[in-house]
Scaffold this motif. Structure first.
Motif: not given
Length: 220
Positions: A24-25, A32-35, A108-112
């Protein structure tokens, strides 16, 4: 979303999702923001009340061994020395839903961070005080988290995520699907762990195809 995007079904206490975290990272770094990625909390074992017995520990340890072999992710096996641990995934899922209210990137950051805390650091992310500490370490306001963590609306929002997973037919995590933003069609990218060397090139081709189709439609 009105652009190509991904929908990621995951759980903070899913070992295969922890193994998939570097993938995912890599996707976030590459596109990035494209997807953009929409995170749905799957609810691996929400509401569990029975403590793990020796048989459950044996099964879980086998899963961890497989994830380590496949992904290289590091586990703290001192977890299995715990007595009476109740594997309830709802509190950690709720914490990520709270972060998602701020942004998808925040979720996503907190999930990681929760993955690493539970699997790599042997921290009990079923406990609200531990969750509050991790939230603070991740750069969030712990007072705001504590003030809203038990809100009925947040509990219901988390339950809706679980329902979406069930209604979509997702039976395991991680699951990653892609949508083009122009219709209701979605493509399954993976139902289960895959290495980034397989996923990222497939995504790059898919995104190129979607952008080409969008340009053709705009030219008509």
């Amino acid at each position: 979303m009105n652009q190509p995007h991904l929908v990621y079904f995951a759980d903070p206490m899913c070992s295969w999702c922890y193994g998939f975290a570097p993938v995912i990272e890599a996707i976030r770094a590459e596109f990035g923001h494209r997807l953009p990625i929409r995170l749905i909390l799957g609810g691996l074992r929400p509401g569990t009340t029975t403590p793990m017995d020796d048989a459950a520990k044996t099964r879980t340890r086998a899963h961890w061994d497989h994830v380590h072999e496949a992904s290289g992710q590091v586990f703290d096996y001192a977890f299995f020395e715990r007595d009476g641990f109740v594997y309830d995934t709802e509190p950690a899922c709720r914490a990520v839903v709270w972060a998602r209210r701020q942004s998808s990137e925040a979720a996503l950051g907190l999930l990681d961070r929760l993955h690493h805390a539970f699997y790599g650091e042997n921290r009990d992310i079923t406990a609200p005080p531990v969750l509050a500490t991790i939230v603070s370490e991740a750069g969030f306001d712990p007072a705001a988290f504590a003030a809203h963590f038990t809100d009925d609306e947040l509990v219901k929002e988390t339950e809706r995520d679980f329902q979406i997973s069930q209604q979509t037919g997702v039976t395991g995590f991680p699951t990653l699907i892609a949508g083009n933003g122009r219709n209701s069609d979605y493509a399954l990218l993976t139902a289960g762990f895959q290495v980034k060397q397989r996923i990222v090139p497939v995504l790059a081709r898919w995104l190129d195809d979607q952008q080409g189709s969008a340009q053709e439609e705009s030219a008509i």
